[in-house]
Write an enzyme that holds these catalytic residues in place. Structure first.
Site, short mmCIF file in Angstrom:
data_model
loop_
_atom_site.label_atom_id
_atom_site.label_comp_id
_atom_site.label_asym_id
_atom_site.label_seq_id
_atom_site.Cartn_x
_atom_site.Cartn_y
_atom_site.Cartn_z
N ARG A 168 28.33 7.69 -61.35
CA ARG A 168 28.73 8.45 -62.21
C ARG A 168 29.99 9.27 -61.87
NH1 ARG A 168 25.11 5.91 -64.24
NH2 ARG A 168 23.23 6.71 -65.31
N SER A 242 20.90 12.26 -69.29
CA SER A 242 20.57 13.03 -68.07
C SER A 242 21.53 14.05 -67.81
CB SER A 242 20.79 12.08 -66.78
OG SER A 242 19.79 10.82 -66.92
N GLU A 338 25.57 16.07 -64.19
CA GLU A 338 26.43 15.12 -64.72
C GLU A 338 27.11 15.53 -66.10
OE1 GLU A 338 24.26 11.06 -65.63
OE2 GLU A 338 25.31 11.30 -67.36
P1 FAD Z 1 32.48 12.73 -74.63
O1 FAD Z 1 31.05 13.26 -74.32
O2 FAD Z 1 33.12 12.97 -75.70
O3 FAD Z 1 33.23 13.13 -73.25
C1 FAD Z 1 32.71 12.93 -71.91
C2 FAD Z 1 33.92 13.37 -71.07
O4 FAD Z 1 34.98 12.51 -71.21
C3 FAD Z 1 34.56 14.62 -71.30
O5 FAD Z 1 35.00 15.36 -70.09
C4 FAD Z 1 35.77 14.30 -72.21
O6 FAD Z 1 36.81 15.15 -72.30
C5 FAD Z 1 36.45 13.05 -71.38
N1 FAD Z 1 36.74 11.70 -72.37
C6 FAD Z 1 36.07 11.25 -73.38
N2 FAD Z 1 36.76 10.52 -74.03
C7 FAD Z 1 37.87 10.34 -73.38
C8 FAD Z 1 39.14 9.55 -73.41
N3 FAD Z 1 39.58 8.53 -74.37
N4 FAD Z 1 40.16 9.87 -72.66
C9 FAD Z 1 40.14 10.87 -71.92
N5 FAD Z 1 39.04 11.42 -71.48
C10 FAD Z 1 38.00 11.26 -72.29
N6 FAD Z 1 25.32 7.65 -69.38
C11 FAD Z 1 25.03 6.63 -68.54
O7 FAD Z 1 26.02 6.50 -67.88
N7 FAD Z 1 24.27 6.07 -68.63
C12 FAD Z 1 23.11 6.04 -69.47
O8 FAD Z 1 21.95 5.28 -69.65
C13 FAD Z 1 23.25 7.22 -70.40
N8 FAD Z 1 22.34 7.30 -71.41
C14 FAD Z 1 22.35 8.39 -72.43
C15 FAD Z 1 21.52 8.71 -73.47
C16 FAD Z 1 21.49 9.82 -74.26
C17 FAD Z 1 20.40 9.85 -75.18
C18 FAD Z 1 22.88 10.37 -74.24
C19 FAD Z 1 22.85 11.65 -75.27
C20 FAD Z 1 23.73 10.46 -73.30
C21 FAD Z 1 23.66 9.24 -72.37
N9 FAD Z 1 24.46 8.94 -71.50
C22 FAD Z 1 24.40 8.09 -70.53
C23 FAD Z 1 25.75 9.99 -71.27
C24 FAD Z 1 26.90 9.40 -72.27
O9 FAD Z 1 26.25 8.42 -73.41
C25 FAD Z 1 28.09 8.78 -71.49
O10 FAD Z 1 28.48 9.45 -70.48
C26 FAD Z 1 29.27 8.27 -72.49
O11 FAD Z 1 30.07 7.52 -71.83
C27 FAD Z 1 29.88 9.36 -72.86
O12 FAD Z 1 30.95 9.14 -74.08
P2 FAD Z 1 31.41 10.07 -75.34
O13 FAD Z 1 32.49 9.35 -75.97
O14 FAD Z 1 30.50 10.59 -76.05
O15 FAD Z 1 32.27 10.98 -74.10
N1 EPU Z 2 10.54 10.53 -63.39
C1 EPU Z 2 9.29 11.42 -63.18
N2 EPU Z 2 9.38 12.43 -64.13
C2 EPU Z 2 10.27 12.36 -65.34
C3 EPU Z 2 11.40 11.59 -65.24
C4 EPU Z 2 11.64 10.53 -64.32
O1 EPU Z 2 8.82 11.39 -62.36
O2 EPU Z 2 10.13 13.33 -66.10
C5 EPU Z 2 10.51 9.44 -62.41
C6 EPU Z 2 10.24 8.05 -63.12
O3 EPU Z 2 8.77 7.92 -62.89
C7 EPU Z 2 10.58 6.98 -62.11
C8 EPU Z 2 12.30 7.57 -61.74
O4 EPU Z 2 11.86 9.00 -61.95
O5 EPU Z 2 9.98 6.87 -60.87
C9 EPU Z 2 13.25 7.17 -62.22
O6 EPU Z 2 13.23 7.48 -63.83
P1 EPU Z 2 13.96 6.71 -64.90
O7 EPU Z 2 13.60 5.17 -64.63
O8 EPU Z 2 13.57 7.05 -66.30
O9 EPU Z 2 15.53 6.91 -64.66
P2 EPU Z 2 16.22 8.14 -64.32
O10 EPU Z 2 16.62 8.09 -62.94
O11 EPU Z 2 15.66 9.24 -64.89
C10 EPU Z 2 18.67 6.96 -64.71
C11 EPU Z 2 19.86 7.12 -65.39
C12 EPU Z 2 20.09 6.84 -66.68
C13 EPU Z 2 19.65 5.41 -66.90
C14 EPU Z 2 18.28 5.18 -66.29
C15 EPU Z 2 18.07 3.57 -66.41
C16 EPU Z 2 20.92 8.93 -64.02
C17 EPU Z 2 21.35 10.52 -63.55
N3 EPU Z 2 20.34 8.76 -64.91
O12 EPU Z 2 17.67 7.68 -65.12
O13 EPU Z 2 21.22 7.56 -67.24
O14 EPU Z 2 19.76 5.20 -68.14
O15 EPU Z 2 18.38 5.51 -65.03
O16 EPU Z 2 19.14 3.04 -65.40
O17 EPU Z 2 21.20 8.14 -63.00
C18 EPU Z 2 22.57 9.11 -68.07
O18 EPU Z 2 23.24 9.10 -67.32
O19 EPU Z 2 22.59 10.21 -69.04
C19 EPU Z 2 21.20 8.29 -68.17
C20 EPU Z 2 20.35 8.63 -69.22
#
Ligand code: FAD
Ligand code: EPU
Length: 342
Positions: A168, A242, A338
């Site tokens: 991240r 997250s 994050e």
């Molecule tokens: P924004 O929120 O618009 O911007 C994020 C940051 O990047 C800001 O600081 C912004 O200034 C900068 N930025 C954006 N675009 C540019 C650009 N073109 N040039 C320079 N700077 C820029 N992330 C994960 O890694 N794994 C996950 O599994 C994951 N699951 C998610 C689930 C949900 C339901 C949600 C809501 C979010 C999740 N995220 C996850 C976080 C998010 O989706 C990612 O970080 C994604 O890459 C953000 O993209 P965005 O275009 O919305 O960025």
């Molecule tokens: N857990 C709990 N309680 C909760 C949530 C999770 O006990 O309320 C435990 C689960 O049981 C499991 C562990 O935590 O043992 C991990 O949970 P999960 O598999 O749901 O993944 P996570 O660590 O919560 C991460 C990423 C996600 C990504 C998933 C799948 C980070 C910060 N988050 O979540 O990314 O989608 O793994 O790879 O690394 C994001 O970055 O926004 C994001 C959603």
């Protein structure tokens, strides 16, 4: 070029925070971006530090109104820029929706993105925090990117080393924070898939769906189903995924925690540290399902903070601070946010 004043950001961030931007504009090309920035110099005497690039707004928390120039990247286009024996290289506009790009690759039989299905946001933001899920990170398929230096108005290319990707993390969240607009990202997609099914519940989900022959589509569908069952849909309840990173602790600290909390999940890392599940730590502190006003902690996933409707960014931020403090007090572990705070 239309530059709006006091523009509402409510529909432009997945938290649904009702903040405003002093100035707001959209750009579809690097040239338009340059023009807006030149206009800014003459008409809007804001310091350059208050220019911010926005993608899909899915990893950002507006804690107050943004008193600067917010520029939404709407550069589109997916172009095949070459191939070799192993890979096809696709240059993708920074404003292309990430999941649409994933679906495009799957449709063309190009592998490498399937585990990253359904992550919200735009391609331009994908390198910023090196998006990751289900055992794959963007660095695994990243080739290079083009970025516009907001002050020098030059376009630079960054390869994988230049980006300094980590969990991240990238150079764009650290040394070069706020300095560049990422215009396009070139990804290398595999012609022959290498399947990653060992992470999380993927294998289980594939079995449940009766998949006998593995494919990138089957993996993508499995990941989509898992994500839909675990994570709240921002269209229904405001969130940014997250809120915190999963923290790592030293090789000595983990056994200490394990003896006190035998159920604590821990994932050994190659450098000898252990990664903890922040969601578990937060749940153990009693926050899961907590709600105060419209700010809360999701009832199914404690790592996700939510806006039930009219929470202010500052309320979400205050809640995150209380969570940080209680995890520190109970476990002696420091969580790191994050989500990008503005
Ligand atoms: P924004 O929120 O618009 O911007 C994020 C940051 O990047 C800001 O600081 C912004 O200034 C900068 N930025 C954006 N675009 C540019 C650009 N073109 N040039 C320079 N700077 C820029 N992330 C994960 O890694 N794994 C996950 O599994 C994951 N699951 C998610 C689930 C949900 C339901 C949600 C809501 C979010 C999740 N995220 C996850 C976080 C998010 O989706 C990612 O970080 C994604 O890459 C953000 O993209 P965005 O275009 O919305 O960025
Ligand atoms: N857990 C709990 N309680 C909760 C949530 C999770 O006990 O309320 C435990 C689960 O049981 C499991 C562990 O935590 O043992 C991990 O949970 P999960 O598999 O749901 O993944 P996570 O660590 O919560 C991460 C990423 C996600 C990504 C998933 C799948 C980070 C910060 N988050 O979540 O990314 O989608 O793994 O790879 O690394 C994001 O970055 O926004 C994001 C959603």
């Amino acid at each position: 070029m239309l530059i709006e004043e006091n523009a509402s950001l409510r529909r432009l961030n997945t938290f649904g925070i009702d903040a405003t931007a002093r100035y707001f504009a959209r750009f579809e090309t690097a040239q338009q971006l340059e023009e807006i920035l030149s206009t800014q110099k003459t008409s809007y005497p804001l310091p350059l530090t208050s220019t911010l690039i926005l993608g899909g707004g899915s990893n950002i928390l507006f804690t107050k109104n943004f008193n600067g120039l917010l520029l939404k990247n709407e550069i589109t286009g997916i172009v095949n820029v070459g191939e070799d024996n192993e890979y096809v290289y696709l240059r993708v506009g920074g404003g292309v929706n990430w999941h649409q790009f994933v679906l495009y690759c799957i449709d063309k039989g190009l592998a490498g993105v399937e585990n990253l299905s359904l992550i919200p946001g735009c391609c331009g933001a994908s390198p910023i925090q090196n998006i990751g899920a289900y055992g794959v990170e963007i660095k695994d398929l990243f080739h290079e990117l083009e970025a516009f230096h907001l002050e020098e108005k030059t376009i630079l290319r960054f390869n994988t080393n230049d980006c300094a990707f980590g969990y991240r993390e990238s150079v764009f969240k650290n040394k070069f924070k706020g300095q560049f607009a990422i215009l396009s990202v070139t990804y290398k997609l595999r012609k022959q898939p290498v399947f990653h099914t060992s992470y999380g519940a993927i294998q289980q989900e594939l079995e449940k769906a009766g998949v006998t022959e593995l494919s990138i589509k089957a993996i993508s569908d499995a990941v989509i189903r898992i994500r839909q069952s675990k994570l709240p849909d921002p269209a229904v309840v405001g969130n940014a995924g997250s809120f915190f990173k999963n923290p790592t602790v030293s090789g000595e600290k983990f056994p200490e925690l394990k003896s006190k909390y035998p159920n604590i999940p821990g994932y050994p890392q190659p450098d000898g540290t252990t990664k903890l599940a922040a969601g578990w730590l937060i749940e153990q502190c009693g926050w899961k399902g907590f709600r105060e006003g419209d700010a809360g902690v999701h009832p199914l996933q404690a790592l996700v903070l939510v806006n039930y409707g009219n929470a202010q960014g500052e309320q979400i931020f205050q809640l995150s601070s209380r969570i940080l403090q209680s995890v520190q007090e109970k476990f002696g572990v420091e969580l790191e946010r994050e989500v990008n705070l503005v």
